[in-house]
Design a protein around this motif. Sequence first.
Motif, PDB file in Angstrom:
ATOM      1  N   UNK A 129     -18.238  88.823 -16.537  1.00 35.33           N
ATOM      2  CA  UNK A 129     -19.002  87.793 -15.586  1.00 35.33           C
ATOM      3  C   UNK A 129     -18.741  86.410 -16.317  1.00 35.33           C
ATOM      4  N   UNK A 130     -18.922  85.361 -15.444  1.00 34.03           N
ATOM      5  CA  UNK A 130     -18.794  84.085 -15.752  1.00 34.03           C
ATOM      6  C   UNK A 130     -19.804  83.758 -16.870  1.00 34.03           C
ATOM      7  N   UNK A 131     -19.422  82.767 -17.632  1.00 29.89           N
ATOM      8  CA  UNK A 131     -20.267  82.260 -18.901  1.00 29.89           C
ATOM      9  C   UNK A 131     -21.765  82.225 -18.512  1.00 29.89           C
ATOM     10  N   UNK A 132     -21.975  81.348 -17.261  1.00 27.58           N
ATOM     11  CA  UNK A 132     -23.433  81.063 -16.871  1.00 27.58           C
ATOM     12  C   UNK A 132     -23.983  82.111 -16.182  1.00 27.58           C
ATOM     13  N   UNK A 133     -23.115  83.397 -15.937  1.00 22.52           N
ATOM     14  CA  UNK A 133     -23.799  84.509 -15.182  1.00 22.52           C
ATOM     15  C   UNK A 133     -24.125  85.643 -16.290  1.00 22.52           C
ATOM     16  N   UNK A 134     -23.481  85.580 -17.190  1.00 22.83           N
ATOM     17  CA  UNK A 134     -23.511  86.691 -18.375  1.00 22.83           C
ATOM     18  C   UNK A 134     -24.890  86.763 -18.969  1.00 22.83           C
ATOM     19  N   UNK A 135     -25.466  87.569 -19.525  1.00 24.43           N
ATOM     20  CA  UNK A 135     -26.703  87.464 -20.392  1.00 24.43           C
ATOM     21  C   UNK A 135     -26.243  87.351 -21.848  1.00 24.43           C
ATOM     22  N   UNK A 136     -27.227  86.976 -22.560  1.00 22.14           N
ATOM     23  CA  UNK A 136     -27.112  86.557 -23.835  1.00 22.14           C
ATOM     24  C   UNK A 136     -26.279  87.848 -24.653  1.00 22.14           C
ATOM     25  N   UNK A 137     -26.928  89.140 -24.387  1.00 23.82           N
ATOM     26  CA  UNK A 137     -26.252  90.060 -24.973  1.00 23.82           C
ATOM     27  C   UNK A 137     -24.954  90.402 -24.736  1.00 23.82           C
ATOM     28  N   UNK A 138     -24.450  90.032 -23.479  1.00 25.62           N
ATOM     29  CA  UNK A 138     -23.104  90.096 -22.819  1.00 25.62           C
ATOM     30  C   UNK A 138     -21.899  88.961 -23.987  1.00 25.62           C
ATOM     31  N   UNK A 139     -22.565  87.858 -23.776  1.00 31.61           N
ATOM     32  CA  UNK A 139     -21.791  86.779 -24.750  1.00 31.61           C
ATOM     33  C   UNK A 139     -21.897  87.104 -26.149  1.00 31.61           C
ATOM     34  N   UNK A 140     -23.018  87.533 -26.631  1.00 29.59           N
ATOM     35  CA  UNK A 140     -22.854  88.079 -28.077  1.00 29.59           C
ATOM     36  C   UNK A 140     -21.818  89.189 -28.298  1.00 29.59           C
ATOM     37  N   UNK A 141     -21.772  90.300 -27.429  1.00 29.01           N
ATOM     38  CA  UNK A 141     -20.687  91.195 -27.403  1.00 29.01           C
ATOM     39  C   UNK A 141     -19.347  90.690 -27.489  1.00 29.01           C
ATOM     40  N   UNK A 142     -19.164  89.575 -26.451  1.00 32.04           N
ATOM     41  CA  UNK A 142     -17.755  88.895 -26.275  1.00 32.04           C
ATOM     42  C   UNK A 142     -17.291  88.501 -27.554  1.00 32.04           C
ATOM     43  N   UNK A 143     -18.245  87.390 -28.150  1.00 38.49           N
ATOM     44  CA  UNK A 143     -18.091  86.782 -29.665  1.00 38.49           C
ATOM     45  C   UNK A 143     -17.944  87.824 -30.557  1.00 38.49           C
ATOM     46  N   UNK A 144     -18.634  88.816 -30.669  1.00 38.67           N
ATOM     47  CA  UNK A 144     -18.337  90.037 -31.856  1.00 38.67           C
ATOM     48  C   UNK A 144     -16.852  90.427 -31.700  1.00 38.67           C
ATOM     49  N   UNK A 145     -16.516  90.676 -30.280  1.00 38.68           N
ATOM     50  CA  UNK A 145     -15.072  91.115 -29.830  1.00 38.68           C
ATOM     51  C   UNK A 145     -14.069  90.396 -30.380  1.00 38.68           C
ATOM     52  N   UNK A 146     -14.319  89.021 -30.167  1.00 40.32           N
ATOM     53  CA  UNK A 146     -13.391  87.957 -30.913  1.00 40.32           C
ATOM     54  C   UNK A 146     -13.675  87.957 -32.326  1.00 40.32           C
ATOM     55  N   UNK A 147     -14.419  87.822 -32.796  1.00 41.40           N
ATOM     56  CA  UNK A 147     -14.774  87.705 -34.262  1.00 41.40           C
ATOM     57  C   UNK A 147     -14.204  88.854 -35.042  1.00 41.40           C
ATOM     58  N   UNK A 148     -14.179  90.156 -34.725  1.00 42.63           N
ATOM     59  CA  UNK A 148     -13.527  91.452 -35.301  1.00 42.63           C
ATOM     60  C   UNK A 148     -12.421  91.852 -34.760  1.00 42.63           C
ATOM     61  N   UNK A 149     -11.627  90.847 -34.084  1.00 41.93           N
ATOM     62  CA  UNK A 149     -10.326  91.340 -33.106  1.00 41.93           C
ATOM     63  C   UNK A 149      -9.194  91.502 -34.368  1.00 41.93           C
ATOM     64  N   UNK A 150      -8.338  92.273 -34.003  1.00 35.13           N
ATOM     65  CA  UNK A 150      -7.230  92.317 -34.871  1.00 35.13           C
ATOM     66  C   UNK A 150      -6.085  91.320 -34.498  1.00 35.13           C
ATOM     67  N   UNK A 151      -6.638  90.398 -33.546  1.00 32.54           N
ATOM     68  CA  UNK A 151      -5.417  89.273 -33.212  1.00 32.54           C
ATOM     69  C   UNK A 151      -6.105  88.150 -33.775  1.00 32.54           C
ATOM     70  N   UNK A 152      -5.375  87.430 -34.408  1.00 28.10           N
ATOM     71  CA  UNK A 152      -5.606  86.382 -35.157  1.00 28.10           C
ATOM     72  C   UNK A 152      -6.212  84.999 -34.248  1.00 28.10           C
TER      73      UNK A 152
END
Length: 168
Positions: A110-133
Amino acid sequence: MQRRSLLKLGLVSGAVLALAGGAAVLLRPGLEQGRLSASARGLFASLGRAILQGTLPVDAQACSRALAGMVERIDALTANLPPAVQAELSQLLGLLCTTPGRLGLAGLAPAWADASEAQVQAALEGMRFSSLALRQQAYQALHEIVGGAYMSDESTWAALGYPGPLPL
């Protein structure tokens, strides 16, 4: 369909998507003349809600004011960055504000404005622990910008337990 045809189709499709994404970033930059675009402001407001969970005021109006102040401080920060850093940040924000970029870099549908707080947190965690630098670097940049801009305001210090600088 033969395997060779499928591979060709995949390569051509990937190239078209990459060109379209690059064109979208050029047409919708994250910074406009060194200031945050409207879509980048919405991005940072959503990131602020997710990253600053527990430190934002409980009252909805006070929370909105705190996030608006944070976005204004981020806007002031971007205006004072060196041109090369502004260009890199503009590319990152422009990419994150497009659907393909948001899906590819943050993994958020979803768009940033439409995403829930939990969805944004999950996206951020995915970025944080990604194997891609690249994804990790994007996370670190966004996290540092949001945290620094929010906590640079004296009104947030009491909620964080910070008494302020020592008198000289």
